[in-house]
Write a protein that holds these residues in place. Structure first.
Motif, PDB file in Angstrom:
ATOM      1  N   PHE A  95       6.524 -67.510  -1.600  1.00 17.06           N
ATOM      2  CA  PHE A  95       7.165 -66.656  -0.595  1.00 17.06           C
ATOM      3  C   PHE A  95       8.362 -67.357   0.025  1.00 17.06           C
ATOM      4  CE2 PHE A  95       7.519 -65.753   3.987  1.00 17.06           C
ATOM      5  CZ  PHE A  95       7.917 -64.434   3.935  1.00 17.06           C
ATOM      6  N   TRP A  96       8.226 -68.621   0.364  1.00 14.53           N
ATOM      7  CA  TRP A  96       9.334 -69.342   0.988  1.00 14.53           C
ATOM      8  C   TRP A  96      10.462 -69.576  -0.004  1.00 14.53           C
ATOM      9  CZ3 TRP A  96       9.545 -69.067   5.885  1.00 14.53           C
ATOM     10  CH2 TRP A  96       8.374 -69.030   6.650  1.00 14.53           C
ATOM     11  N   THR A  97      10.144 -69.685  -1.280  1.00  8.00           N
ATOM     12  CA  THR A  97      11.197 -69.766  -2.300  1.00  8.00           C
ATOM     13  C   THR A  97      11.989 -68.462  -2.347  1.00  8.00           C
ATOM     14  OG1 THR A  97       9.867 -71.291  -3.632  1.00  8.00           O
ATOM     15  CG2 THR A  97      11.662 -70.154  -4.742  1.00  8.00           C
ATOM     16  N   VAL A  98      11.283 -67.344  -2.256  1.00  3.74           N
ATOM     17  CA  VAL A  98      11.946 -66.038  -2.246  1.00  3.74           C
ATOM     18  C   VAL A  98      12.795 -65.880  -0.992  1.00  3.74           C
ATOM     19  CG1 VAL A  98      11.566 -63.552  -2.189  1.00  3.74           C
ATOM     20  CG2 VAL A  98      10.168 -64.986  -3.687  1.00  3.74           C
ATOM     21  N   VAL A  99      12.270 -66.321   0.154  1.00  2.00           N
ATOM     22  CA  VAL A  99      13.043 -66.246   1.400  1.00  2.00           C
ATOM     23  C   VAL A  99      14.327 -67.065   1.278  1.00  2.00           C
ATOM     24  CG1 VAL A  99      13.068 -66.851   3.850  1.00  2.00           C
ATOM     25  CG2 VAL A  99      11.037 -65.790   2.854  1.00  2.00           C
ATOM     26  N   ARG A 100      14.191 -68.283   0.776  1.00  2.00           N
ATOM     27  CA  ARG A 100      15.370 -69.144   0.637  1.00  2.00           C
ATOM     28  C   ARG A 100      16.383 -68.519  -0.332  1.00  2.00           C
ATOM     29  NH1 ARG A 100      12.756 -73.272   0.126  1.00  2.00           N
ATOM     30  NH2 ARG A 100      12.511 -73.346  -2.143  1.00  2.00           N
ATOM     31  N   ARG A 101      15.919 -67.952  -1.427  1.00  2.31           N
ATOM     32  CA  ARG A 101      16.822 -67.319  -2.384  1.00  2.31           C
ATOM     33  C   ARG A 101      17.523 -66.111  -1.769  1.00  2.31           C
ATOM     34  NH1 ARG A 101      13.282 -65.811  -5.988  1.00  2.31           N
ATOM     35  NH2 ARG A 101      13.292 -67.822  -7.061  1.00  2.31           N
ATOM     36  N   THR A 102      16.788 -65.327  -0.996  1.00  6.12           N
ATOM     37  CA  THR A 102      17.379 -64.149  -0.351  1.00  6.12           C
ATOM     38  C   THR A 102      18.435 -64.553   0.670  1.00  6.12           C
ATOM     39  OG1 THR A 102      15.273 -62.967  -0.625  1.00  6.12           O
ATOM     40  CG2 THR A 102      16.864 -62.038   0.926  1.00  6.12           C
ATOM     41  N   VAL A 103      18.143 -65.583   1.446  1.00  5.99           N
ATOM     42  CA  VAL A 103      19.097 -66.042   2.460  1.00  5.99           C
ATOM     43  C   VAL A 103      20.359 -66.588   1.802  1.00  5.99           C
ATOM     44  CG1 VAL A 103      19.484 -67.752   4.277  1.00  5.99           C
ATOM     45  CG2 VAL A 103      17.322 -66.484   4.198  1.00  5.99           C
ATOM     46  N   VAL A 104      20.201 -67.385   0.748  1.00  5.25           N
ATOM     47  CA  VAL A 104      21.365 -67.961   0.063  1.00  5.25           C
ATOM     48  C   VAL A 104      22.214 -66.855  -0.550  1.00  5.25           C
ATOM     49  CG1 VAL A 104      22.086 -69.403  -1.880  1.00  5.25           C
ATOM     50  CG2 VAL A 104      20.261 -70.187  -0.370  1.00  5.25           C
ATOM     51  N   PHE A 105      21.559 -65.917  -1.229  1.00 10.14           N
ATOM     52  CA  PHE A 105      22.317 -64.806  -1.821  1.00 10.14           C
ATOM     53  C   PHE A 105      23.059 -64.024  -0.739  1.00 10.14           C
ATOM     54  CE2 PHE A 105      22.195 -60.185  -2.181  1.00 10.14           C
ATOM     55  CZ  PHE A 105      23.132 -59.996  -3.180  1.00 10.14           C
ATOM     56  N   THR A 106      22.389 -63.744   0.371  1.00  8.80           N
ATOM     57  CA  THR A 106      23.023 -62.976   1.445  1.00  8.80           C
ATOM     58  C   THR A 106      24.244 -63.709   1.983  1.00  8.80           C
ATOM     59  OG1 THR A 106      20.884 -62.001   2.056  1.00  8.80           O
ATOM     60  CG2 THR A 106      22.651 -61.897   3.683  1.00  8.80           C
ATOM     61  N   ALA A 107      24.096 -64.998   2.231  1.00  2.42           N
ATOM     62  CA  ALA A 107      25.213 -65.772   2.781  1.00  2.42           C
ATOM     63  C   ALA A 107      26.396 -65.792   1.816  1.00  2.42           C
ATOM     64  CB  ALA A 107      24.751 -67.197   3.100  1.00  2.42           C
ATOM     65  N   VAL A 108      26.122 -66.071   0.540  1.00  6.91           N
ATOM     66  CA  VAL A 108      27.207 -66.166  -0.444  1.00  6.91           C
ATOM     67  C   VAL A 108      27.882 -64.820  -0.640  1.00  6.91           C
ATOM     68  CG1 VAL A 108      27.730 -66.615  -2.875  1.00  6.91           C
ATOM     69  CG2 VAL A 108      26.168 -68.129  -1.633  1.00  6.91           C
ATOM     70  N   SER A 109      27.096 -63.777  -0.820  1.00  2.00           N
ATOM     71  CA  SER A 109      27.681 -62.454  -1.081  1.00  2.00           C
ATOM     72  C   SER A 109      28.448 -61.925   0.111  1.00  2.00           C
ATOM     73  CB  SER A 109      26.574 -61.465  -1.482  1.00  2.00           C
ATOM     74  OG  SER A 109      25.622 -61.306  -0.438  1.00  2.00           O
ATOM     75  N   VAL A 110      27.959 -62.172   1.324  1.00  2.00           N
ATOM     76  CA  VAL A 110      28.657 -61.677   2.513  1.00  2.00           C
ATOM     77  C   VAL A 110      29.971 -62.415   2.710  1.00  2.00           C
ATOM     78  CG1 VAL A 110      28.561 -61.591   5.034  1.00  2.00           C
ATOM     79  CG2 VAL A 110      26.603 -60.825   3.690  1.00  2.00           C
ATOM     80  N   VAL A 111      29.979 -63.726   2.528  1.00  2.00           N
ATOM     81  CA  VAL A 111      31.223 -64.493   2.693  1.00  2.00           C
ATOM     82  C   VAL A 111      32.263 -64.028   1.678  1.00  2.00           C
ATOM     83  CG1 VAL A 111      32.252 -66.776   2.441  1.00  2.00           C
ATOM     84  CG2 VAL A 111      30.132 -66.510   3.726  1.00  2.00           C
TER      85      VAL A 111
END
Length: 326
Positions: A95-111
């Motif tokens: 679950f924490w791996t999925v959370v970390r992946r979601t956060v990283v994707f969100t940050a990169v895609s939004v920037v």
């Protein structure tokens, strides 16, 4: 003709009564004006409460139970397990791996989306009016395209056997790309997913920021040019500070939308999302409906909502700030 009676002609009224009456009238008027927006918004609030409030309540309730396939079929009330589902989720390293992946994707895609959207908006202010109109119409078509259709198009473009992207790259001298699978490597797969999300998000950002750029006074930019400022200095010192409230709003909205990523990986991976491409949305769905762990999926969804509440609170706070300024 008869004169129209006025409060001041009443012989029983004192001067203080005459002064207090308009004040009381204004108070009643302000009270009525304050209730009017709520009365007008009441139907919408009731619809939202029924469409969103009740399902959210059921999801929270289900996360404290243990809903299995047997209870789903028989209709029996699931047993109450308290915080067991949350303990299981929060103690799961996957679950924490999925959370970390979601956060990283969100940050990169939004920037990437905000930077490119701002760049397109700045370009729109410099091109001819007809070219700007063509750009707006083209982006509106992209914006109006359903996510499912856009994901299907990208799926065909990156297909290993019939994809046009592989075909074009294979035409480059010294490059062998025929039959290449973009999703064997998670890095390449996420590049495809991020490209799709950024491509779909740029129209909203560019059109919105273009509207914001029209509010930047030309006199300030001309004065900065006369003072010897270059384009970058004018952008950093004048344009961006004026656009700051709007940039915060569109960035926050992009975070909310991208954090709930579901359709793109789900379609691109043929509804069989591998572990390397799981986000919080797909992970909750897979747990609930793929493995019949309905309560566990509900607990994951509740945690996702709680994570998003912070971003939503920040967005609402910024909206109120702008309202106060206006």
């Amino acid at each position: 003709m008869h004169a129209v009676d006025s409060p001041t002609t009443d012989p029983m009224m004192t001067p203080s009564d005459v002064i207090a009456q308009p004040a009381a009238t204004r108070t009643r008027r302000r009270s009525a004006d304050g209730r009017t927006p709520w009365l007008l918004a009441l139907p919408t609030l009731l619809v939202l409460l029924g469409l969103l409030g009740y399902p959210l309540y059921r999801m929270v309730l289900l996360s404290f139970q243990n809903m299995r396939l047997r209870e789903l079929i028989t209709g029996r009330t699931p047993p109450w397990v308290g915080f067991d589902q949350y303990t299981k989720v929060l103690g799961d390293p996957v679950f924490w791996t999925v959370v970390r992946r979601t956060v990283v994707f969100t940050a990169v895609s939004v920037v990437i989306s905000v930077v490119l959207g701002l760049a397109v908006a700045l370009l729109m202010r410099r091109v001819h009016r007809r070219v700007r109109l063509f750009m707006i119409v083209a982006m509106m078509f992209v914006w109006a395209m359903p996510q499912l259709v856009a994901a299907q198009i990208f799926k065909w473009m990156t297909d290993a056997d019939f994809g046009v992207l592989n075909y074009l790259i294979d035409k480059l001298p010294g490059v062998e790309f025929q039959g290449h699978s973009w999703f064997l490597s998670p890095t390449q797969g996420w590049i495809v997913i991020t490209t799709l999300v950024v491509w779909a998000g740029i129209p909203f950002l560019a059109i919105t920021l273009n509207a914001g750029l029209t509010q930047v006074p030309k006199e300030l930019l001309e004065a900065a040019t006369v003072d010897g400022a270059n384009a970058w200095q004018a952008l950093r010192g004048i344009t961006l500070p004026i656009l700051r409230p709007l940039l915060i709003i569109v960035t926050t909205l992009s975070v909310i939308w991208n954090f709930g990523l579901f359709t793109q990986p789900w379609v691109l991976r043929d509804s069989k999302v591998e572990a390397e491409y799981q986000t919080l949305a797909t992970y909750a769905f897979t747990q609930a409906f793929g493995r019949s762990n309905y309560s566990l999926g509900s607990a994951i969804s509740v945690i996702t909502v709680l994570l998003m509440l912070g971003v939503m609170a920040f967005y609402i706070r910024q909206m109120f700030k702008i309202g106060e300024v206006d």
